[in-house]
Design a protein around this motif. Structure first.
Motif, PDB file in Angstrom:
ATOM      1  N   SER A  11       0.827  -1.204   0.000  1.00  0.00           N
ATOM      2  CA  SER A  11       0.000   0.000   0.000  1.00  0.00           C
ATOM      3  C   SER A  11       0.864   1.258   0.000  1.00  0.00           C
ATOM      4  CB  SER A  11      -0.970  -0.001   1.180  1.00  0.00           C
ATOM      5  OG  SER A  11      -0.277   0.063   2.402  1.00  0.00           O
ATOM      6  N   LEU A  12       2.009   1.211   0.675  1.00  0.00           N
ATOM      7  CA  LEU A  12       2.939   2.336   0.648  1.00  0.00           C
ATOM      8  C   LEU A  12       3.474   2.551  -0.769  1.00  0.00           C
ATOM      9  CD1 LEU A  12       4.469   4.398   2.430  1.00  0.00           C
ATOM     10  CD2 LEU A  12       6.264   2.691   2.626  1.00  0.00           C
ATOM     11  N   PHE A  13       3.861   1.470  -1.415  1.00  0.00           N
ATOM     12  CA  PHE A  13       4.352   1.535  -2.790  1.00  0.00           C
ATOM     13  C   PHE A  13       3.274   2.095  -3.728  1.00  0.00           C
ATOM     14  CE2 PHE A  13       4.972  -0.663  -6.910  1.00  0.00           C
ATOM     15  CZ  PHE A  13       6.172  -0.073  -7.267  1.00  0.00           C
ATOM     16  N   GLY A  18       0.931   6.177  -7.070  1.00  0.00           N
ATOM     17  CA  GLY A  18      -0.299   6.903  -7.378  1.00  0.00           C
ATOM     18  C   GLY A  18      -0.157   8.399  -7.150  1.00  0.00           C
ATOM     19  N   GLY A  19       0.537   8.774  -6.089  1.00  0.00           N
ATOM     20  CA  GLY A  19       0.767  10.189  -5.827  1.00  0.00           C
ATOM     21  C   GLY A  19       1.638  10.838  -6.881  1.00  0.00           C
ATOM     22  N   TYR A  20       2.660  10.115  -7.331  1.00  0.00           N
ATOM     23  CA  TYR A  20       3.543  10.652  -8.365  1.00  0.00           C
ATOM     24  C   TYR A  20       2.790  10.860  -9.679  1.00  0.00           C
ATOM     25  CZ  TYR A  20       7.259  11.094 -11.764  1.00  0.00           C
ATOM     26  OH  TYR A  20       8.044  11.536 -12.786  1.00  0.00           O
ATOM     27  N   VAL A  21       2.043   9.852 -10.081  1.00  0.00           N
ATOM     28  CA  VAL A  21       1.269   9.967 -11.320  1.00  0.00           C
ATOM     29  C   VAL A  21       0.212  11.062 -11.181  1.00  0.00           C
ATOM     30  CG1 VAL A  21      -0.351   8.768 -12.834  1.00  0.00           C
ATOM     31  CG2 VAL A  21       1.708   7.605 -12.039  1.00  0.00           C
ATOM     32  N   GLY A  22      -0.443  11.117 -10.025  1.00  0.00           N
ATOM     33  CA  GLY A  22      -1.427  12.175  -9.782  1.00  0.00           C
ATOM     34  C   GLY A  22      -0.801  13.557  -9.833  1.00  0.00           C
ATOM     35  N   MET A  23       0.408  13.694  -9.283  1.00  0.00           N
ATOM     36  CA  MET A  23       1.092  14.981  -9.309  1.00  0.00           C
ATOM     37  C   MET A  23       1.392  15.402 -10.745  1.00  0.00           C
ATOM     38  SD  MET A  23       4.861  15.999  -7.922  1.00  0.00           S
ATOM     39  CE  MET A  23       5.600  14.987  -9.195  1.00  0.00           C
ATOM     40  N   ARG A  24       1.902  14.453 -11.537  1.00  0.00           N
ATOM     41  CA  ARG A  24       2.226  14.792 -12.918  1.00  0.00           C
ATOM     42  C   ARG A  24       0.981  15.224 -13.696  1.00  0.00           C
ATOM     43  NH1 ARG A  24       7.499  15.273 -14.302  1.00  0.00           N
ATOM     44  NH2 ARG A  24       6.894  14.632 -16.378  1.00  0.00           N
ATOM     45  N   PRO A  35      -2.683  28.778 -16.294  1.00  0.00           N
ATOM     46  CA  PRO A  35      -1.286  29.167 -16.081  1.00  0.00           C
ATOM     47  C   PRO A  35      -1.103  30.359 -15.144  1.00  0.00           C
ATOM     48  CG  PRO A  35      -2.014  29.850 -18.257  1.00  0.00           C
ATOM     49  CD  PRO A  35      -3.120  29.033 -17.654  1.00  0.00           C
ATOM     50  N   ASN A  36      -2.069  31.234 -15.024  1.00  0.00           N
ATOM     51  CA  ASN A  36      -1.912  32.453 -14.220  1.00  0.00           C
ATOM     52  C   ASN A  36      -2.678  32.411 -12.908  1.00  0.00           C
ATOM     53  OD1 ASN A  36      -0.309  33.559 -16.223  1.00  0.00           O
ATOM     54  ND2 ASN A  36      -2.077  34.342 -17.329  1.00  0.00           N
ATOM     55  N   GLU A  37      -3.122  31.248 -12.486  1.00  0.00           N
ATOM     56  CA  GLU A  37      -3.887  31.110 -11.248  1.00  0.00           C
ATOM     57  C   GLU A  37      -3.022  30.485 -10.163  1.00  0.00           C
ATOM     58  OE1 GLU A  37      -6.990  32.017 -10.475  1.00  0.00           O
ATOM     59  OE2 GLU A  37      -7.353  32.883 -12.444  1.00  0.00           O
ATOM     60  N   PRO A  38      -2.611  31.250  -9.147  1.00  0.00           N
ATOM     61  CA  PRO A  38      -1.776  30.656  -8.090  1.00  0.00           C
ATOM     62  C   PRO A  38      -2.533  29.638  -7.229  1.00  0.00           C
ATOM     63  CG  PRO A  38      -2.274  32.953  -7.604  1.00  0.00           C
ATOM     64  CD  PRO A  38      -2.810  32.671  -8.963  1.00  0.00           C
ATOM     65  N   MET A  39      -3.826  29.825  -7.076  1.00  0.00           N
ATOM     66  CA  MET A  39      -4.608  28.890  -6.263  1.00  0.00           C
ATOM     67  C   MET A  39      -4.745  27.533  -6.947  1.00  0.00           C
ATOM     68  SD  MET A  39      -5.899  28.893  -3.393  1.00  0.00           S
ATOM     69  CE  MET A  39      -6.954  27.929  -2.385  1.00  0.00           C
ATOM     70  N   ALA A  40      -4.641  27.502  -8.253  1.00  0.00           N
ATOM     71  CA  ALA A  40      -4.744  26.234  -8.976  1.00  0.00           C
ATOM     72  C   ALA A  40      -3.587  25.309  -8.612  1.00  0.00           C
ATOM     73  CB  ALA A  40      -4.780  26.488 -10.476  1.00  0.00           C
ATOM     74  N   GLY A  41      -2.407  25.855  -8.395  1.00  0.00           N
ATOM     75  CA  GLY A  41      -1.269  25.037  -7.969  1.00  0.00           C
ATOM     76  C   GLY A  41      -1.488  24.428  -6.602  1.00  0.00           C
ATOM     77  N   VAL A  42      -2.087  25.196  -5.698  1.00  0.00           N
ATOM     78  CA  VAL A  42      -2.393  24.673  -4.355  1.00  0.00           C
ATOM     79  C   VAL A  42      -3.428  23.561  -4.449  1.00  0.00           C
ATOM     80  CG1 VAL A  42      -3.378  25.284  -2.120  1.00  0.00           C
ATOM     81  CG2 VAL A  42      -1.792  26.848  -3.243  1.00  0.00           C
ATOM     82  N   LEU A  43      -4.451  23.761  -5.261  1.00  0.00           N
ATOM     83  CA  LEU A  43      -5.467  22.723  -5.440  1.00  0.00           C
ATOM     84  C   LEU A  43      -4.874  21.473  -6.085  1.00  0.00           C
ATOM     85  CD1 LEU A  43      -8.585  24.775  -6.555  1.00  0.00           C
ATOM     86  CD2 LEU A  43      -8.219  23.584  -4.396  1.00  0.00           C
ATOM     87  N   ALA A  44      -3.951  21.642  -7.008  1.00  0.00           N
ATOM     88  CA  ALA A  44      -3.298  20.481  -7.612  1.00  0.00           C
ATOM     89  C   ALA A  44      -2.512  19.711  -6.561  1.00  0.00           C
ATOM     90  CB  ALA A  44      -2.386  20.919  -8.749  1.00  0.00           C
ATOM     91  N   GLY A  45      -1.861  20.412  -5.649  1.00  0.00           N
ATOM     92  CA  GLY A  45      -1.149  19.740  -4.561  1.00  0.00           C
ATOM     93  C   GLY A  45      -2.082  18.972  -3.653  1.00  0.00           C
ATOM     94  N   ILE A  51      -5.124  11.723  -4.210  1.00  0.00           N
ATOM     95  CA  ILE A  51      -4.947  10.587  -5.114  1.00  0.00           C
ATOM     96  C   ILE A  51      -3.970   9.582  -4.516  1.00  0.00           C
ATOM     97  CG2 ILE A  51      -4.028   9.901  -7.368  1.00  0.00           C
ATOM     98  CD1 ILE A  51      -5.200  12.561  -8.426  1.00  0.00           C
ATOM     99  N   GLY A  52      -2.895  10.064  -3.901  1.00  0.00           N
ATOM    100  CA  GLY A  52      -1.925   9.165  -3.269  1.00  0.00           C
ATOM    101  C   GLY A  52      -2.533   8.379  -2.125  1.00  0.00           C
ATOM    102  N   VAL A  53      -3.313   9.053  -1.293  1.00  0.00           N
ATOM    103  CA  VAL A  53      -3.963   8.367  -0.166  1.00  0.00           C
ATOM    104  C   VAL A  53      -4.989   7.362  -0.672  1.00  0.00           C
ATOM    105  CG1 VAL A  53      -5.499   8.727   1.805  1.00  0.00           C
ATOM    106  CG2 VAL A  53      -3.527  10.208   1.487  1.00  0.00           C
ATOM    107  N   ALA A  54      -5.756   7.749  -1.679  1.00  0.00           N
ATOM    108  CA  ALA A  54      -6.747   6.828  -2.234  1.00  0.00           C
ATOM    109  C   ALA A  54      -6.085   5.595  -2.848  1.00  0.00           C
ATOM    110  CB  ALA A  54      -7.596   7.539  -3.284  1.00  0.00           C
ATOM    111  N   SER A  55      -4.950   5.782  -3.491  1.00  0.00           N
ATOM    112  CA  SER A  55      -4.217   4.642  -4.062  1.00  0.00           C
ATOM    113  C   SER A  55      -3.727   3.707  -2.963  1.00  0.00           C
ATOM    114  CB  SER A  55      -3.027   5.127  -4.878  1.00  0.00           C
ATOM    115  OG  SER A  55      -3.448   5.921  -5.945  1.00  0.00           O
ATOM    116  N   ALA A  56      -3.204   4.298  -1.894  1.00  0.00           N
ATOM    117  CA  ALA A  56      -2.696   3.478  -0.793  1.00  0.00           C
ATOM    118  C   ALA A  56      -3.815   2.698  -0.118  1.00  0.00           C
ATOM    119  CB  ALA A  56      -1.977   4.360   0.223  1.00  0.00           C
TER     120      ALA A  56
END
Length: 69
Positions: A11-13, A18-24, A35-45, A51-56
């Protein structure tokens, strides 16, 4: 190796992969469509973490169901 340790490691793996793929994917979407929305980067994080937690959790549940007692 005990079943609980195998389940935890898988599950850790799965969470890391899953987190890496979700991040990409999330940051690709942000760069492409917002591209010009700073809040969009926070939401992506945040979505990356979700996604990583759901994968685990999913991997842990599936491994736990298939574990031999």
């Amino acid at each position: 190796m005990p079943n609980a340790l195998k389940i935890f490691l898988w599950s850790l793996f799965a969470g890391v992969i899953g987190g890496y793929v979700g991040m990409r994917v999330c940051f690709w979407i942000v760069v492409r469509w917002f591209p010009n929305e700073p809040m969009a980067g926070v939401l992506a994080g945040v979505f990356t973490l979700a996604i990583g937690v759901a994968s685990a959790v999913t991997a842990g549940v599936l491994m736990g169901k298939n574990a031999k007692a």
